[in-house]
Scaffold this active site. Sequence first.
Site, short mmCIF file in Angstrom:
data_model
loop_
_atom_site.label_atom_id
_atom_site.label_comp_id
_atom_site.label_asym_id
_atom_site.label_seq_id
_atom_site.Cartn_x
_atom_site.Cartn_y
_atom_site.Cartn_z
N GLU A 105 10.05 0.94 10.59
CA GLU A 105 11.13 1.79 10.21
C GLU A 105 10.41 3.14 10.36
O GLU A 105 9.51 3.69 9.67
CB GLU A 105 11.63 1.65 8.89
CG GLU A 105 12.96 2.19 8.67
CD GLU A 105 12.99 3.55 8.44
OE1 GLU A 105 13.04 4.56 9.04
OE2 GLU A 105 13.26 3.72 6.94
N CYS A 143 13.68 10.41 7.39
CA CYS A 143 13.33 9.97 8.82
C CYS A 143 14.92 9.88 9.62
O CYS A 143 15.07 10.32 10.81
CB CYS A 143 12.82 8.32 9.01
SG CYS A 143 13.75 7.30 7.71
N LYS A 146 1.00 -1.34 0.03
CA LYS A 146 -0.03 0.00 0.07
C LYS A 146 0.89 1.21 0.06
O LYS A 146 1.57 1.55 1.02
CB LYS A 146 -1.03 -0.03 1.18
CG LYS A 146 -1.91 1.19 0.94
CD LYS A 146 -2.54 1.74 2.26
CE LYS A 146 -1.92 2.78 2.84
NZ LYS A 146 -1.67 4.16 2.21
N GLY A 159 6.98 4.73 8.18
CA GLY A 159 6.25 5.91 8.64
C GLY A 159 6.57 6.53 10.04
O GLY A 159 7.44 6.34 10.46
N SER A 160 5.36 7.28 10.33
CA SER A 160 5.65 7.76 11.58
C SER A 160 5.55 6.78 13.00
O SER A 160 4.89 5.88 12.72
CB SER A 160 4.35 8.97 11.79
OG SER A 160 3.29 8.31 11.60
N THR A 161 6.19 7.37 13.74
CA THR A 161 6.28 6.32 15.24
C THR A 161 4.62 6.16 15.64
O THR A 161 4.27 5.24 16.14
CB THR A 161 7.14 7.20 16.15
OG1 THR A 161 8.35 6.74 15.73
CG2 THR A 161 7.06 6.30 17.48
N GLU A 162 4.02 7.26 15.63
CA GLU A 162 2.54 7.57 16.10
C GLU A 162 1.73 6.16 15.23
O GLU A 162 1.11 5.48 15.85
CB GLU A 162 1.87 8.76 15.58
CG GLU A 162 0.64 9.21 16.19
CD GLU A 162 0.29 10.27 15.72
OE1 GLU A 162 0.97 11.05 14.87
OE2 GLU A 162 -1.04 10.71 15.90
N GLU A 210 9.98 15.21 16.05
CA GLU A 210 10.60 15.04 14.62
C GLU A 210 9.50 16.11 13.84
O GLU A 210 8.39 16.06 13.71
CB GLU A 210 10.20 13.79 14.17
CG GLU A 210 10.64 13.33 12.82
CD GLU A 210 10.46 12.10 12.20
OE1 GLU A 210 9.31 11.54 12.38
OE2 GLU A 210 11.32 11.64 11.61
P1 ADP Z 1 3.14 10.60 7.76
O1 ADP Z 1 2.36 11.40 8.82
O2 ADP Z 1 4.40 11.10 7.39
O3 ADP Z 1 2.04 10.86 6.33
P2 ADP Z 1 2.22 7.96 8.18
O4 ADP Z 1 2.89 7.17 9.40
O5 ADP Z 1 0.87 8.77 8.45
O6 ADP Z 1 3.13 9.32 7.75
O7 ADP Z 1 1.87 7.44 6.95
C1 ADP Z 1 2.72 6.56 6.29
C2 ADP Z 1 2.01 5.41 5.93
O8 ADP Z 1 1.18 4.78 6.66
C3 ADP Z 1 1.05 5.72 4.67
O9 ADP Z 1 1.19 4.98 3.63
C4 ADP Z 1 -0.17 6.00 5.41
O10 ADP Z 1 -1.34 5.70 4.53
C5 ADP Z 1 -0.13 4.77 6.24
N1 ADP Z 1 -1.03 4.61 7.42
C6 ADP Z 1 -1.57 5.95 8.04
N2 ADP Z 1 -2.22 5.72 8.98
C7 ADP Z 1 -2.38 4.28 9.09
C8 ADP Z 1 -2.91 3.27 9.85
N3 ADP Z 1 -3.87 3.79 10.91
N4 ADP Z 1 -2.94 1.95 9.63
C9 ADP Z 1 -2.23 1.57 8.70
N5 ADP Z 1 -1.55 2.46 7.84
C10 ADP Z 1 -1.65 3.83 8.08
#
Ligand code: ADP
Length: 501
Positions: free
Chosen positions: A274, A308, A199, A252-255, A405
């Site tokens: 990561e 990152c 995805k 993606g983000s730690t959150e 960050e």
């Molecule tokens: P950023 O905040 O830099 O956009 P994210 O961590 O939100 O980074 O996004 C990184 C990836 O994770 C993207 O492909 C996004 O669509 C996906 N993503 C965001 N939220 C969720 C979630 N709750 N579950 C799975 N994937 C997610």
Amino acid sequence: MSSTSTAFQLHSSVTSFVSTTRKMLIGKDWVESVSGKSFPVYDPATGELLATVTEGDKEDINRAVKAAREAFDSGPWSKMTASERGRLIWRLADLLEKHTEEFAQLESLDNGKPLAVARAADVPLAVDLFRYMAGWATKIEGTTIPISVPYTPGAEYLAYTKREPVGVVGQIIPWNFPLLMAVWKLGPALATGCTVVLKPAEQTPLTALLLGELILEAGFPAGVVNIVPGYGETAGAALAAHPDVDKVAFTGSTEVGKLIVQAAAGNLKKVTLELGGKSPNIVLNDADVELAIQGAANAIFFNHGQCCAAGSRLYAHQNVYDKVVEGVATIADKIRVGAGLDPSTEMGPLVSEEQLRRVCGYIESGKGDGAKAVAGGERLGDKGYFVKPTILTDVKQNMKVVQEEIFGPVVTAMPFKDVEEIIPVANDTVYGLAAGIWTSDLSKAHKIASHLRAGTVWINCYNIFDAALPFGGYKQSGWGREMGRDALDLYTEVKSVCIRL
Ligand code: ADP
């Protein structure tokens, strides 16, 4: 600054690629979403519509996982030799290399990065990663293990381990290096014999979809790679939670990484992550200051700070601090910010309006806390998502801009007195992705490197990535490693086989 992407003469296949609604890849077919919905993708240099992409959701993820499952359990892929798998990956690398220009243009349009960078870094690194992983396909080995088994005296055994593919892998990737992140994930999965549902990020799905066309052209069997564009909370969440997915690999983000871990708990799928970083970049008083200045600027401004591993906390010894800050500020002021496709551009726009707001919000927060912007410190223009390369001084370790960050071209700078004092400060972060050290005393550099809690330490260089070099984080920067041999281990299960002779 130029803020238009339209003056550039695009490759005809790029123009035609963005001119129709892009479909998703399931099995070997390009299909529309079950819902029939699609979503817009914007050109970050103008904020205007760039393309429309079919919007995957739970039902589409279900279809894609089914296709990946069949391909893994009973498709031709499951019977293919390692050598054949390696050859396919190599063929894919060749195709990608042949189409470098199209991929570079599409990446620049979609993400905003300078075309020259996409040509010189993103695409060649992706090609190299595939070739590196192609070579590994035939080298996924187990071991023979002498065993003693004290409770069966006199018995003899032959025991060995095998490394088998972990199965169906869900891969969720971000928007900062859209093609490269797809390839970092696909490479080890394909080398080990897994099948994939990928995805891409909703902001930048285009190059992953274009790669899908090459995957089919290379001859990968149906269902080995499925690509479902869509939003994180819908398609991404469905993939992370899917009971028939054996592993989820996320960048993606730690959150969001924490949400992935929760979602994965349902079937205890394997998880690799990561995540974010707030990497310290330390300049000692014996450093080659000119080199350190160039390096510190590259550490934060490469990819507009949307890395990152960005060196976003600059710590310089008090004897060289003024010179370093002045040097980085001079570079920052001279960086030509503009549309990625403009040949004179050195730094493009941020990827989205959301990122623009976020980064500007952090700059304001820093100023509100007493920080001073000695370069940049604001948005550039009023069209597109441009931010001036920014250096904040007069910061304190506990400020939000030093702790959190930012993911933009914003570096904080602080002086320090001695090396012992700076190591705990450098480690004072929830992250642990990367760090930089600038010194002419290599003995000192090795000692500091061993004390830094970070997955990568660069000494007298920064942002050096290689397919053979593992990359990943300590602490809340992630679980596991990408690239190198280490990545492959995380796409395999170890099976112990024990035979009584
Ligand atoms: P950023 O905040 O830099 O956009 P994210 O961590 O939100 O980074 O996004 C990184 C990836 O994770 C993207 O492909 C996004 O669509 C996906 N993503 C965001 N939220 C969720 C979630 N709750 N579950 C799975 N994937 C997610």
